[in-house]
Design an enzyme around this catalytic site. Structure first.
Site, PDB file in Angstrom:
ATOM      1  N   TRP A 178      56.879  21.178   7.011  1.00 27.07           N
ATOM      2  CA  TRP A 178      56.176  22.441   7.258  1.00 27.07           C
ATOM      3  C   TRP A 178      54.829  22.188   7.907  1.00 27.07           C
ATOM      4  CZ3 TRP A 178      59.480  26.015   7.597  1.00 27.07           C
ATOM      5  CH2 TRP A 178      60.600  26.049   6.746  1.00 27.07           C
ATOM      6  N   ASP A 238      48.655  26.429   3.533  1.00 26.50           N
ATOM      7  CA  ASP A 238      49.961  27.063   3.416  1.00 26.50           C
ATOM      8  C   ASP A 238      50.389  26.872   1.961  1.00 26.50           C
ATOM      9  OD1 ASP A 238      52.612  27.754   3.348  1.00 26.50           O
ATOM     10  OD2 ASP A 238      53.268  26.339   4.898  1.00 26.50           O
ATOM     11  N   LYS A 263      59.056  32.930  -2.813  1.00 22.15           N
ATOM     12  CA  LYS A 263      59.259  31.915  -3.853  1.00 22.15           C
ATOM     13  C   LYS A 263      58.625  32.381  -5.172  1.00 22.15           C
ATOM     14  CE  LYS A 263      59.040  28.800  -0.007  1.00 22.15           C
ATOM     15  NZ  LYS A 263      60.438  28.618   0.367  1.00 22.15           N
TER      16      LYS A 263
HETATM   17  C1  LIG Z   1      55.669  25.299   2.502  1.00 25.60           C
HETATM   18  C2  LIG Z   1      56.399  26.245   3.400  1.00 25.60           C
HETATM   19  N1  LIG Z   1      55.794  26.703   4.492  1.00 25.60           N
HETATM   20  C3  LIG Z   1      56.418  27.559   5.327  1.00 25.60           C
HETATM   21  C4  LIG Z   1      57.710  27.972   5.107  1.00 25.60           C
HETATM   22  C5  LIG Z   1      58.355  28.922   6.071  1.00 25.60           C
HETATM   23  O1  LIG Z   1      58.261  30.171   5.519  1.00 25.60           O
HETATM   24  P1  LIG Z   1      58.914  31.462   6.176  1.00 25.60           P
HETATM   25  O2  LIG Z   1      60.387  31.311   6.065  1.00 25.60           O
HETATM   26  O3  LIG Z   1      58.346  32.565   5.314  1.00 25.60           O
HETATM   27  O4  LIG Z   1      58.468  31.547   7.574  1.00 25.60           O
HETATM   28  C6  LIG Z   1      58.372  27.536   3.966  1.00 25.60           C
HETATM   29  C7  LIG Z   1      59.758  27.988   3.704  1.00 25.60           C
HETATM   30  O5  LIG Z   1      60.442  27.517   2.834  1.00 25.60           O
HETATM   31  C8  LIG Z   1      57.710  26.636   3.094  1.00 25.60           C
HETATM   32  O6  LIG Z   1      58.321  26.180   2.002  1.00 25.60           O
END
Ligand SMILES: Cc1ncc(COP(=O)(O)O)c(C=O)c1O
Length: 365
Positions: A106, A176, A200
């Site tokens: 991520w 994030d 989550k």
């Molecule tokens: C730490 C983290 N950042 C970003 C994301 C991406 O999130 P989204 O699907 O809401 O764009 C996730 C998805 O699992 C994640 O776990």
């Protein structure tokens, strides 16, 4: 499946388990919300009935997460992935730079977007160690002229989590927190901005929470599309356009549930107990199970582990599925096993998994 209520042992990484009590409230209120003769989904987002839901959710967030007055609380859409782009769109341009601490996939995705807007550079990557740990705080590198430093507080795929956060002084720290938001109390003032997809720990997918210091909202660029400016959402109490009303309602109900659990300190304590059940099963298995993350970087939210051979792993996942456990496959990019034990995953589900792991080991060692 728990016998009592026919609910699966849900270890999905996200979207993931929601508190049963919240689902039951939503079910009860679904067709007639507060005698309006309609569901929350059918209310105008400009109606007083909806605005109360909206404002209460913001007020609860502020109280539970101890968010100071000089921060905006925003609900936006597009998921955390859209924030990967929105952040640099607001704060970067040619000649400006930002540091991205690389602790997993991520972080990589966030960096990729930032590079489109300015000089985003990676720092303190743990990739060479298969992202199995979080860098030591005192080793972190960034420059005092950076626009911000970006971290991923919990690495959903690799199962690592920051246990403390750096003081980055005048450089705003942006996190994030998609996969550990509101799993424990934190000091918001260490951050310039925090963002998280709701799916989550906060509610259903479709709502993205942004907590951002007001001076950053003011400082952000104004020559980008209106919808992507934090200013737009801050100036309009997140009602510039139609917000994801049902998701915000659910988020508000999840916050009420957190209150009923005794608040974030209590939730954090429970999360530690839950994760310990599973980590103990790993640590006491004499190598039958091996954890991916180094001990001091272990996530309390996503517990990642392997078995000794791919065949045994397959067998484990198959038998776990037959026993009613859902979502234990590791992320498709790295395989292995992963148990996501977010706030709403009950202690008894973690205990059932621990017992299953011990039994499986006894049968297959
Ligand atoms: C730490 C983290 N950042 C970003 C994301 C991406 O999130 P989204 O699907 O809401 O764009 C996730 C998805 O699992 C994640 O776990």
């Amino acid at each position: 499946m728990t016998e009592q209520n026919q609910r699966a042992y849900n270890f999905n990484a996200g979207p993931s388990a929601l508190p049963l009590e919240v689902l039951q409230v939503a079910q009860k209120e679904l067709v007639d919300f507060k005698q309006s003769g309609m569901s929350v989904m059918e209310l105008s987002h400009r109606s007083a009935t909806y605005e109360e839901v909206h404002n209460e959710a913001i007020a609860r967030l502020r109280k539970l997460f101890n968010i100071p007055e000089n921060y905006e609380v925003l609900f936006v859409q597009g998921g955390a992935s859209q924030q990967f782009a929105t952040i640099p769109m607001n704060f970067l341009e040619d000649g400006k730079k930002a540091a991205y601490v690389m602790t997993g996939s991520w972080s990589e995705k966030a960096l990729k977007e930032a590079k489109l807007f300015g000089h985003a550079y990676e720092t303190n990557s743990t990739k060479a160690d298969k992202y199995n740990h979080i860098p030591t705080i005192s080793d972190l590198n960034w420059d005092e002229n950076d626009e911000y430093i970006h971290i991923t507080s919990n690495n959903t795929i690799y199962g690592t989590q920051w246990k403390e956060f750096p003081n980055t002084n005048d450089v705003p720290l942006i996190a994030d927190m998609s996969s550990d938001i509101m799993s424990k109390p934190i000091d918001i003032e260490k951050f310039g901005m925090i963002y998280a997809g709701a799916q989550k720990n906060l509610g259903p997918s479709g709502v993205t929470l942004v907590i951002i210091r007001k001076d950053l909202v003011e400082k952000a660029k104004a020559n980008i599309p209106t919808i992507f400016q934090y200013r737009t959402h801050a100036d309009n109490n997140s009602l510039y356009n139609t917000p994801p009303t049902f998701g915000i309602y659910m988020l508000g109900e999840v916050l009420k549930w957190i209150e009923s659990q005794g608040g974030l300190k209590e939730v954090a304590k429970k999360n530690e107990e839950k994760a310990k059940l599973i980590y103990d099963a790993i640590d006491e298995s004499n190598g039958f199970y091996s954890g991916h993350a180094k001990t001091d970087s272990r996530s309390l939210m996503n517990i990642t582990f392997n078995l000794q051979t791919p065949e045994l792993e397959k067998q484990f996942l198959q038998e776990a599925k037959e026993a009613g456990f859902v979502g234990l496959n590791g992320h498709r990019s790295i395989g292995g096993c992963r148990a996501s034990a977010y706030n709403a995953v009950p202690y008894e589900a973690c205990k059932a998994l621990r017992d299953f792991m011990i039994e499986f080991q006894a049968k297959h060692k």
